[in-house]
Design a protein around this motif. Structure first.
Motif, PDB file in Angstrom:
ATOM      1  N   ASP A  72      21.165 -31.652 -14.812  1.00 44.01           N
ATOM      2  CA  ASP A  72      21.729 -31.967 -16.130  1.00 44.01           C
ATOM      3  C   ASP A  72      20.711 -31.528 -17.176  1.00 44.01           C
ATOM      4  O   ASP A  72      19.501 -31.564 -16.931  1.00 44.01           O
ATOM      5  CB  ASP A  72      21.968 -33.479 -16.300  1.00 44.01           C
ATOM      6  N   TYR A  73      21.216 -31.138 -18.335  1.00 42.90           N
ATOM      7  CA  TYR A  73      20.309 -30.710 -19.413  1.00 42.90           C
ATOM      8  C   TYR A  73      20.540 -31.600 -20.626  1.00 42.90           C
ATOM      9  O   TYR A  73      21.665 -31.740 -21.101  1.00 42.90           O
ATOM     10  CB  TYR A  73      20.585 -29.247 -19.777  1.00 42.90           C
ATOM     11  N   LEU A  74      19.474 -32.222 -21.098  1.00 41.52           N
ATOM     12  CA  LEU A  74      19.574 -33.139 -22.233  1.00 41.52           C
ATOM     13  C   LEU A  74      18.565 -32.719 -23.286  1.00 41.52           C
ATOM     14  O   LEU A  74      17.388 -32.512 -22.975  1.00 41.52           O
ATOM     15  CB  LEU A  74      19.259 -34.561 -21.758  1.00 41.52           C
ATOM     16  N   LEU A 132      16.584 -42.027 -22.883  1.00 40.38           N
ATOM     17  CA  LEU A 132      17.001 -41.220 -21.729  1.00 40.38           C
ATOM     18  C   LEU A 132      16.069 -41.437 -20.542  1.00 40.38           C
ATOM     19  O   LEU A 132      16.508 -41.535 -19.396  1.00 40.38           O
ATOM     20  CB  LEU A 132      17.009 -39.734 -22.094  1.00 40.38           C
ATOM     21  N   TYR A 184      17.072 -42.441 -16.784  1.00 42.55           N
ATOM     22  CA  TYR A 184      16.897 -41.543 -15.634  1.00 42.55           C
ATOM     23  C   TYR A 184      15.631 -41.833 -14.824  1.00 42.55           C
ATOM     24  O   TYR A 184      15.580 -41.561 -13.628  1.00 42.55           O
ATOM     25  CB  TYR A 184      16.839 -40.087 -16.104  1.00 42.55           C
ATOM     26  N   ASP A 213      17.018 -34.162 -11.244  1.00 43.78           N
ATOM     27  CA  ASP A 213      18.415 -34.461 -11.560  1.00 43.78           C
ATOM     28  C   ASP A 213      18.737 -34.036 -12.978  1.00 43.78           C
ATOM     29  O   ASP A 213      19.848 -33.650 -13.288  1.00 43.78           O
ATOM     30  CB  ASP A 213      18.659 -35.971 -11.440  1.00 43.78           C
ATOM     31  N   MET A 267      22.414 -34.944 -30.233  1.00 35.32           N
ATOM     32  CA  MET A 267      21.794 -34.611 -28.936  1.00 35.32           C
ATOM     33  C   MET A 267      22.715 -33.694 -28.150  1.00 35.32           C
ATOM     34  O   MET A 267      23.914 -33.886 -28.097  1.00 35.32           O
ATOM     35  CB  MET A 267      21.530 -35.905 -28.146  1.00 35.32           C
ATOM     36  N   ARG A 268      22.120 -32.671 -27.523  1.00 32.26           N
ATOM     37  CA  ARG A 268      22.866 -31.770 -26.661  1.00 32.26           C
ATOM     38  C   ARG A 268      22.799 -32.347 -25.250  1.00 32.26           C
ATOM     39  O   ARG A 268      21.709 -32.648 -24.750  1.00 32.26           O
ATOM     40  CB  ARG A 268      22.209 -30.387 -26.707  1.00 32.26           C
ATOM     41  N   SER A 269      23.947 -32.516 -24.630  1.00 32.06           N
ATOM     42  CA  SER A 269      23.969 -33.125 -23.309  1.00 32.06           C
ATOM     43  C   SER A 269      24.952 -32.366 -22.425  1.00 32.06           C
ATOM     44  O   SER A 269      26.139 -32.288 -22.730  1.00 32.06           O
ATOM     45  CB  SER A 269      24.379 -34.590 -23.476  1.00 32.06           C
ATOM     46  N   LEU A 270      24.442 -31.793 -21.338  1.00 36.61           N
ATOM     47  CA  LEU A 270      25.280 -30.988 -20.447  1.00 36.61           C
ATOM     48  C   LEU A 270      25.137 -31.468 -19.008  1.00 36.61           C
ATOM     49  O   LEU A 270      24.021 -31.722 -18.539  1.00 36.61           O
ATOM     50  CB  LEU A 270      24.862 -29.514 -20.512  1.00 36.61           C
ATOM     51  N   LYS A 271      26.280 -31.556 -18.326  1.00 37.07           N
ATOM     52  CA  LYS A 271      26.232 -31.919 -16.903  1.00 37.07           C
ATOM     53  C   LYS A 271      25.887 -30.691 -16.068  1.00 37.07           C
ATOM     54  O   LYS A 271      26.125 -29.558 -16.478  1.00 37.07           O
ATOM     55  CB  LYS A 271      27.597 -32.484 -16.474  1.00 37.07           C
ATOM     56  N   LYS A 272      25.391 -30.954 -14.865  1.00 41.50           N
ATOM     57  CA  LYS A 272      24.942 -29.889 -13.945  1.00 41.50           C
ATOM     58  C   LYS A 272      25.866 -28.679 -13.870  1.00 41.50           C
ATOM     59  O   LYS A 272      25.438 -27.547 -13.954  1.00 41.50           O
ATOM     60  CB  LYS A 272      24.853 -30.452 -12.521  1.00 41.50           C
ATOM     61  N   PRO A 302      23.681 -25.153 -17.210  1.00 40.05           N
ATOM     62  CA  PRO A 302      22.322 -25.519 -17.626  1.00 40.05           C
ATOM     63  C   PRO A 302      21.213 -24.790 -16.877  1.00 40.05           C
ATOM     64  O   PRO A 302      20.189 -24.458 -17.461  1.00 40.05           O
ATOM     65  CB  PRO A 302      22.258 -27.029 -17.341  1.00 40.05           C
ATOM     66  N   VAL A 350      20.348 -22.217 -22.325  1.00 41.02           N
ATOM     67  CA  VAL A 350      20.749 -23.251 -23.294  1.00 41.02           C
ATOM     68  C   VAL A 350      19.660 -23.538 -24.324  1.00 41.02           C
ATOM     69  O   VAL A 350      19.947 -24.035 -25.409  1.00 41.02           O
ATOM     70  CB  VAL A 350      21.127 -24.603 -22.629  1.00 41.02           C
TER      71      VAL A 350
END
Lengths: 271, 161
Positions: free
Chosen positions: A7-9, A20, A24, A49, B1-6, B27, B73
């Motif tokens: 995941d990218y946050l 966060l 996590y 993760d 906030m930028r939030s992306l799932k796998k 990502p 990204v």
């Protein structure tokens, strides 16, 4: 190779980042410059993760002069610090050490705090922080704590940072005179050092530090007029370690030969 | 906030060599792969994928960066420049490229795009570097055919002019 999925946050603030990390914990990795983290992800030496990208948080991209300390935020790159106009005056040891950190291109992205967080035993910035007696500022939902360099860096790639903590900055004590020196031995310039030696001349003593001899930087205060004997005695005590680049005995020999020159240079610069 | 799932694929917009472009990425996609496979900008070469060889070096907001150590990204909304940005109209070589040609600073050309981009950044900061400074920047690149002497000569030629 390519990294495994994560995941990218990209939080916008320190508060969001800390929230966060609370969620996590150790399943997340903090991404700042990515010059150590991304190679390890690409080579699949580690996996995460989630990546929490702090590189664009403006509040972390700050160098602040607090008089007796210079505080460097977690998003400040190594080249940005190297280009800071007051560097040679306020942090002469860093001015000497930073050009040895990676290459120009890596320093463009690599951060000062990231190198300290990574805690490679032979890397330059953890050695400089330990030698100068600097501090690391850690923030989590539980609050803020400040650790001395020697309490932070535990062992090879191992620090006292808890999984929910963000390193927000490091603090280097400012301007202890010009009597500093930094040298390292590497196969090629910009490679990981086999050993790195740094010294700060004080009144009648020299603080001497060495990286690449143990799991973390080692620091000792020695008398100026007995420096050579003190270095020889210390070299005999050091165990060193063996890796691809050098045996433990070679590391000790390098230290025995390099340290007196670094001490001499620091004393010469102090005058 | 930028939030992306796998496994989430999103459209990433960047300014590539002065033009606004966009393509999909997940990502974990590296900028190097995004440039080559998603945007079709194959001038950027990929060597080691861990930041050592320097072949994939591009400019992000003017700063020389390893595209293999950057995620696609991360450059969302930013300006990326690759080797394709250097030549002028009708493919006229820019002074740095011409100097490489004049001084036999390339043979196979695999490492060349990265080296050109590094020096594009460095010469903008320091237009008259010493040979030691040139060699220091070149340290961040591996070339397996020219032996570097021609590259140093080429950069010196531009630095003088």
């Amino acid at each position: 190779m390519k990294p495994r999925p994560f995941d990218y946050l990209r939080p916008d603030t320190i508060e969001e980042t800390v929230a966060l990390l609370a969620e996590y914990g150790e399943d997340a990795r903090v991404l700042a410059g990515g010059q150590s983290l991304v190679p390890m992800l690409n080579l699949r030496l580690i996996e995460a993760d989630a990546l929490i990208d702090i590189s664009q948080i403006a509040a972390l991209d700050v160098i602040s002069d607090r008089g007796d300390k210079i505080e460097i935020g977690a998003a400040v790159t190594q080249n940005r610090l190297l280009a800071w106009p007051q560097l040679a005056e306020k942090l002469p040891l860093l001015a000497a050490a930073l050009p040895h950190v990676g290459h120009f291109q890596a320093r463009n992205r690599g951060t000062v705090c990231g190198s300290i967080a990574h805690a490679d035993p032979s890397s330059e910035l953890p050695l400089a922080l330990a030698l100068l007696g600097g501090e690391i500022v850690l923030k989590s939902k539980r609050g803020e704590r400040v650790l001395a360099a020697q309490d932070f860096h535990k062992d090879m790639l191992t620090t006292a940072r808890a999984g929910d903590e963000l390193i927000t900055s490091v603090r280097f004590p400012a301007g202890k005179g010009a009597g500093v020196a930094f040298r390292e031995v590497a196969r090629r310039h910009g490679d990981f050092a086999i050993i790195a030696v740094a010294a700060v001349a004080e009144d009648k003593h020299v603080r001497l530090g060495v990286g690449g001899m143990a799991g973390r930087p080692l620091v000792r205060r020695i008398a100026m007029n007995e420096a050579v004997a003190a270095i020889a005695a210390w070299a005999d005590e050091l165990e060193g370690y063996e890796d691809l680049h050098a045996s433990a005995a070679m590391r000790r020999d390098l230290f025995r030969n390099l340290a007196p020159r670094v001490v001499e240079e620091a004393i010469r610069c102090a005058v | 906030m930028r939030s992306l799932k796998k496994d989430e694929r999103v459209r990433i917009g960047v300014t590539l060599n002065g033009r606004k472009v966009a393509a999909e990425a997940e990502p974990r996609m590296l900028l190097s792969d995004f440039l080559r496979h998603a945007l079709g900008a194959t001038g950027t070469h990929v060597g080691c994928e861990h930041g050592i060889c320097g072949a994939c070096t591009v400019l992000i907001d003017g700063v020389a960066t390893r595209s293999c150590l950057t995620l696609a990204v991360q450059v969302e909304g930013r300006e990326v420049k690759t080797v394709e940005s250097l030549a002028g109209a009708n493919g006229a070589l820019n002074p740095l490229q011409q100097a490489f040609r004049d001084n036999h600073a390339l043979q196979c050309g695999f490492c060349t795009p990265g080296i050109l981009m590094s020096f594009t950044d460095y010469l903008a900061r320091n237009p008259h570097p010493s040979e030691a400074e040139i060699r220091d920047v070149l340290n961040g690149h591996l070339c397996r055919c020219t032996g570097y002497a021609g590259i140093v000569k080429a950069v010196k030629q531009v630095a003088k002019g």
